[in-house]
Design an enzyme around this catalytic site. Structure first.
Site, PDB file in Angstrom:
ATOM      1  N   LEU A 125      27.706  -2.867  -7.415  1.00 15.47           N
ATOM      2  CA  LEU A 125      27.803  -2.839  -8.885  1.00 15.47           C
ATOM      3  C   LEU A 125      28.611  -1.633  -9.339  1.00 15.47           C
ATOM      4  CD1 LEU A 125      27.049  -3.601 -11.822  1.00 15.47           C
ATOM      5  CD2 LEU A 125      24.958  -2.240 -11.507  1.00 15.47           C
ATOM      6  N   ASP A 126      28.067  -0.443  -9.098  1.00 17.94           N
ATOM      7  CA  ASP A 126      28.718   0.814  -9.466  1.00 17.94           C
ATOM      8  C   ASP A 126      28.539   1.762  -8.286  1.00 17.94           C
ATOM      9  OD1 ASP A 126      29.591   3.200 -10.502  1.00 17.94           O
ATOM     10  OD2 ASP A 126      28.103   3.329 -12.112  1.00 17.94           O
ATOM     11  N   PRO A 127      29.496   1.733  -7.364  1.00  8.80           N
ATOM     12  CA  PRO A 127      30.834   1.140  -7.475  1.00  8.80           C
ATOM     13  C   PRO A 127      30.874  -0.320  -7.025  1.00  8.80           C
ATOM     14  CG  PRO A 127      30.678   2.370  -5.440  1.00  8.80           C
ATOM     15  CD  PRO A 127      29.350   2.548  -6.129  1.00  8.80           C
TER      16      PRO A 127
END
Length: 443
Positions: A125-127
């Site tokens: 997701l993040d990253p």
């Protein structure tokens, strides 16, 4: 012959990962974990899935278990990935992780390229999804003759608003240690062509700012603080004209101020305390707080006043500390250091209750200048909520992109070699298309 994937780790993001990899019945999975009971439980949920134990710190153990597999997906802590990657390189096996590329991992790029091996990173997701949605927009702007002049990205995994029912407005599905350490990180970003640097050690929480206009329909307001080094993404994203560049973390308002208070009270200390050694006498939380603010043998009323003074007289923060039971008679887990004791306490106190759900909020704000000098502000919103008693939003948003990347490698659809992140169209395009099929797409 059925292809075989080795999944290292049995944490909460692994379930949607295995579910998607094994869905079509053409891929077999081995779940390897140092917690074999968890691995066996996961294996019992999905077809063509088996379990075993592994010591990821042992090269010989890794070599033995990677042998016979076509791909490794690592969901263990980031610090182990370079050593796992080296074994994968020696065995000519591709690898996928969702973690940031560390300098040590990046140093393997040339060797992996020459060996014809792909090591995909930052595909969660993040990253991960944040990268892919951003570069998809940037590529479109460039193709139409425009340039990106500013980029602000905000992302956070949080309890669903109705479940944000504690002073931090945050809950944990795993150990809080990494989340707490994040508060001590340095950060660097670009604001109106000026480099802003935030030193390590706790200044980050002071950088938090209210974001009242972000996702305005939410019943709980958000705040955000800068996330790591944003400036390095000027080159990664190919944004030579950008004047503002910031990637930030979202929290509900009040989180950062309370985290700053916990740090000020000494609870983030990583120093060993004799009173917290496993052999020490039992200790209550109010007694530990007395030790941390250099007092001993004082009544609860006195420690309350002392903590209030340490908080600068902020009554609301004192009440929040009390609601977290940090001035109570509850026993402290003797874990050696204040931060370890706090982690153990928060993991228990701020756990998700059965049926509670989480949320993922991601917003990109892109400033664009077109060839005719006109300007555009573009906003990309990505919002997901977890399923009650099912996959959490965070697990789905981390596990599914990694599963799609794994399937692309196995099918030959992803051919780029070396240490790879999903910022090329040949990589992010198919992943975003398949994520949309899975119901993971921007609004």
């Amino acid at each position: 012959m059925m292809q075989r994937v080795l999944v290292l780790g049995s944490g909460f993001t692994v379930r949607p990962l295995i579910e998607l990899i094994t869905r079509e019945g053409t891929i077999a999975v081995t779940v390897a974990s140092n917690v074999e009971e968890q691995a066996r439980h996961l294996a019992s949920l999905y077809r063509n899935t088996t379990a075993c134990s592994v010591d990821v710190q042992s090269a010989s153990s890794l070599k033995e278990i990677i042998s016979g597999h076509d791909l490794v997906v690592s969901s263990v802590p980031n610090k182990f990935h370079p050593s796992i990657a080296r074994v994968c390189l020696a065995q000519k096996v591709n690898m996928v992780t969702t973690s940031y590329v560390s300098p040590e991992m990046q140093s393997l790029h040339k060797e992996a390229s020459e060996a014809g091996i792909t090591i995909v990173n930052e595909v969660g997701l993040d990253p991960g999804i944040d990268h892919m949605l951003a570069v998809q927009c940037f590529d479109e702007v460039r193709e139409k003759g425009g340039k990106v002049t500013s980029f602000e990205s905000w992302c956070g995994g949080l309890p669903s608003p109705e479940c944000a029912n504690n002073p931090l407005k945050y809950k944990f599905s795993w150990s809080p240690f990494g989340v707490l350490l994040t508060c001590l990180n340095p950060a660097k970003y670009l604001l109106n062509s000026k480099v802003i640097e935030v030193p390590a050690g706790g200044a980050l929480m002071k950088e938090a700012r209210p974001l009242n206009d972000i996702f305005p329909g939410l019943p709980v307001k958000l705040e955000g603080y800068p996330n790591r080094d944003s400036i390095c993404y000027r080159d990664v994203y190919g944004l030579p004209h950008v004047r503002t560049l910031m990637r930030g973390t979202l929290r509900y308002q009040g989180y950062c101020g309370l985290m700053e208070s916990l740090q000020a009270l000494g609870l983030f200390s990583q120093s060993q305390l004799q009173r917290l050694s496993p052999e020490a006498s039992p200790m209550k939380w109010r007694d530990l707080m007395a030790v941390l603010i250099s007092q001993t043998d004082i009544r609860c009323a006195d420690i309350r006043s002392s903590v209030l003074a340490a908080l600068g007289g902020d009554q609301a923060k004192l009440e929040a500390i009390e609601k977290l039971h940090l001035l109570s008679d509850k026993p402290v887990d003797l874990k050696g250091t204040p931060i370890n004791a706090l982690c153990s306490h928060l993991e228990r106190e701020l756990a998700y209750a059965p049926g509670e759900t989480d949320a993922v909020y991601l917003q990109h704000n892109v400033g664009i200048e077109w060839a005719d000098s006109s300007k555009e502000s573009r906003r990309i919103n990505f919002v997901q909520y977890g399923t009650p008693n099912g996959h959490s939003a965070m697990a789905a948003c981390v596990g599914k992109p990694a599963a799609i990347a794994a399937r692309m490698l196995l099918s030959g659809q992803l051919n780029k070699k070396g240490v790879v992140i999903p910022t090329d169209k040949e990589v992010y395009g198919p992943i975003l298309e398949q994520l949309a099929v899975e119901g993971l797409s921007p609004e």
